[in-house]
Design a protein around this motif. Sequence first.
Motif, PDB file in Angstrom:
ATOM      1  N   PRO A 115      -8.212  -1.419  -0.022  1.00  0.00           N
ATOM      2  CA  PRO A 115      -7.364  -1.158  -1.193  1.00  0.00           C
ATOM      3  C   PRO A 115      -6.785  -2.419  -1.824  1.00  0.00           C
ATOM      4  N   ALA A 116      -6.419  -3.401  -0.983  1.00  0.00           N
ATOM      5  CA  ALA A 116      -5.872  -4.649  -1.539  1.00  0.00           C
ATOM      6  C   ALA A 116      -6.914  -5.372  -2.385  1.00  0.00           C
ATOM      7  N   TRP A 117      -8.166  -5.404  -1.917  1.00  0.00           N
ATOM      8  CA  TRP A 117      -9.215  -6.065  -2.687  1.00  0.00           C
ATOM      9  C   TRP A 117      -9.567  -5.273  -3.942  1.00  0.00           C
ATOM     10  N   VAL A 133       7.298   5.969 -15.475  1.00  0.00           N
ATOM     11  CA  VAL A 133       8.212   4.902 -15.890  1.00  0.00           C
ATOM     12  C   VAL A 133       8.400   3.904 -14.755  1.00  0.00           C
ATOM     13  N   GLU A 134       8.570   4.426 -13.535  1.00  0.00           N
ATOM     14  CA  GLU A 134       8.749   3.541 -12.384  1.00  0.00           C
ATOM     15  C   GLU A 134       7.499   2.712 -12.119  1.00  0.00           C
ATOM     16  N   ARG A 135       6.323   3.325 -12.271  1.00  0.00           N
ATOM     17  CA  ARG A 135       5.074   2.585 -12.078  1.00  0.00           C
ATOM     18  C   ARG A 135       4.956   1.450 -13.075  1.00  0.00           C
ATOM     19  N   ALA A 136       5.302   1.741 -14.340  1.00  0.00           N
ATOM     20  CA  ALA A 136       5.212   0.717 -15.378  1.00  0.00           C
ATOM     21  C   ALA A 136       6.181  -0.429 -15.100  1.00  0.00           C
ATOM     22  N   GLU A 137       7.389  -0.101 -14.655  1.00  0.00           N
ATOM     23  CA  GLU A 137       8.380  -1.136 -14.385  1.00  0.00           C
ATOM     24  C   GLU A 137       7.969  -1.992 -13.187  1.00  0.00           C
ATOM     25  N   HIS A 165     -10.002  -5.232  -9.582  1.00  0.00           N
ATOM     26  CA  HIS A 165      -9.938  -4.414 -10.799  1.00  0.00           C
ATOM     27  C   HIS A 165      -8.641  -4.601 -11.568  1.00  0.00           C
ATOM     28  N   GLN A 166      -7.710  -5.376 -10.995  1.00  0.00           N
ATOM     29  CA  GLN A 166      -6.454  -5.694 -11.673  1.00  0.00           C
ATOM     30  C   GLN A 166      -5.733  -4.434 -12.142  1.00  0.00           C
ATOM     31  N   THR A 167      -5.582  -3.508 -11.206  1.00  0.00           N
ATOM     32  CA  THR A 167      -4.901  -2.262 -11.496  1.00  0.00           C
ATOM     33  C   THR A 167      -4.198  -1.761 -10.252  1.00  0.00           C
ATOM     34  N   GLU A 168      -3.235  -0.870 -10.438  1.00  0.00           N
ATOM     35  CA  GLU A 168      -2.522  -0.279  -9.305  1.00  0.00           C
ATOM     36  C   GLU A 168      -3.471   0.525  -8.434  1.00  0.00           C
ATOM     37  N   VAL A 169      -3.336   0.362  -7.128  1.00  0.00           N
ATOM     38  CA  VAL A 169      -4.125   1.127  -6.167  1.00  0.00           C
ATOM     39  C   VAL A 169      -3.169   1.718  -5.137  1.00  0.00           C
ATOM     40  N   GLY A 170      -3.352   2.992  -4.838  1.00  0.00           N
ATOM     41  CA  GLY A 170      -2.556   3.646  -3.820  1.00  0.00           C
ATOM     42  C   GLY A 170      -3.412   4.019  -2.631  1.00  0.00           C
ATOM     43  N   ALA A 171      -2.859   3.862  -1.439  1.00  0.00           N
ATOM     44  CA  ALA A 171      -3.550   4.246  -0.203  1.00  0.00           C
ATOM     45  C   ALA A 171      -2.513   4.869   0.720  1.00  0.00           C
ATOM     46  N   GLY A 172      -2.494   6.206   0.792  1.00  0.00           N
ATOM     47  CA  GLY A 172      -1.454   6.878   1.547  1.00  0.00           C
ATOM     48  C   GLY A 172      -0.109   6.639   0.904  1.00  0.00           C
ATOM     49  N   HIS A 173       0.847   6.133   1.681  1.00  0.00           N
ATOM     50  CA  HIS A 173       2.179   5.838   1.140  1.00  0.00           C
ATOM     51  C   HIS A 173       2.284   4.420   0.591  1.00  0.00           C
ATOM     52  N   VAL A 174       1.194   3.635   0.695  1.00  0.00           N
ATOM     53  CA  VAL A 174       1.245   2.218   0.318  1.00  0.00           C
ATOM     54  C   VAL A 174       0.780   2.023  -1.122  1.00  0.00           C
ATOM     55  N   THR A 175       1.483   1.164  -1.842  1.00  0.00           N
ATOM     56  CA  THR A 175       1.119   0.805  -3.217  1.00  0.00           C
ATOM     57  C   THR A 175       0.713  -0.662  -3.268  1.00  0.00           C
ATOM     58  N   TYR A 176      -0.340  -0.950  -4.035  1.00  0.00           N
ATOM     59  CA  TYR A 176      -0.798  -2.323  -4.272  1.00  0.00           C
ATOM     60  C   TYR A 176      -0.779  -2.575  -5.770  1.00  0.00           C
ATOM     61  N   LEU A 177      -0.193  -3.700  -6.184  1.00  0.00           N
ATOM     62  CA  LEU A 177      -0.140  -4.086  -7.591  1.00  0.00           C
ATOM     63  C   LEU A 177      -0.645  -5.517  -7.745  1.00  0.00           C
TER      64      LEU A 177
END
Length: 376
Positions: A64-66, A105-109, A71-83
């Motif tokens: 998910p981190a790669w 809104v929270e994702r955008a911020e 792709h330079q976009t948000e990726v979610g894996a379970g409870h983890v977020t990668y930006l």
Amino acid sequence: MSERLTAVRRALADAPADRVVECLAEALAKEYGVDDLDVLLVDYRLSALIPLRSGPSVTRPGDPAWRCFDHQTEVGAGHVTYLPVTARGERVGVLRFIPRPSSAVERAELAEIATLLGHELQAAAAGTDRYTVAARAQRLTLAAEMQWELLPGRSRVGSGFSLAGQLEPAYAIRGDGFDWAEHDGRLSVTVLNGMGDGMTAALLTALAVHALRNARRAGLGLADQAALADQAVFAQHRGASHVEALLLELDLETGEVQVVDAGSPRMLVLRAGEVVEQPLEAQFPLGMFETSDYETQTFRLRPGDRLLIVSDGVSEALGHAGRYGDSALHRFVRRTGGQAPLQAVRSLLGDLRAFVSADLEDDAVAVCLDWTAPAS
């Protein structure tokens, strides 16, 4: 702008240079309920994402981190977020935290905060070695230290263009390098290959880069830039050493390209899925003779064209099956046409390492430039 976003911006701006990430973690925990935050910095070889604070490096393709980095976009894996942590197209790494954002809104911020972090890490690097050291999977040679410090960055995105470059062997590079600068609707790109090995090559390339920057910043044209750098190298080495260089200037509005080929690396054009060699008039390398006159050539790109500039360390690399060669190079350029420039140079030099089954014996540099033309 929300109050909590303002509070995080203030925390980033006020953070000590070596505690930017810790201050961000404290602010995000207070304002957004974020926990277990870390930044994964991309290493010099573009093959590992290394956590700044703790944990193992991420090297598995498809992680998910790669996916977030590529792709330079948000990726979610379970409870983890990668930006993605990126500043003006320079991909610094990935921000990782839990839990997932609860609203659009929270994702955008939080995505905006990740971008702010990229800018802050770049600014903070002038006052601390922490982030530079953390991004190393192994120690650099002294020559490599010099070469990486010369670079303007590794990727750049601007109005009408996307650009990236990479060096191999990343931790022991010697004489290969590149430089670029954007100014007043024009993009200047230089790719260099200093003669020799080790510190000799690194010092030679450093001299050429600084001479070219000095001439460019004085407002001289490409041919005069080459002539000034030629004189600087000859004055120091009296013809015993030289630098192969390609100087390029792209008009970002029209796609017109001016080039000076001073014994330079090769230039390929990917257009509509086909790879062609861009013919160039070979001129003397910088510093070979006491006085060399340089002439500028001109050609024009079409919107959507990709330029790939590679040193001879790419096509001439030797593996068990022989030389990497032109056919493999052309095939790989076509295959990476859908990738962003940084992914393309990363994939190309990764394929080259796999071909030779070891670190490269000769330096290799790859620079990829996409011209999309500015929006009307």
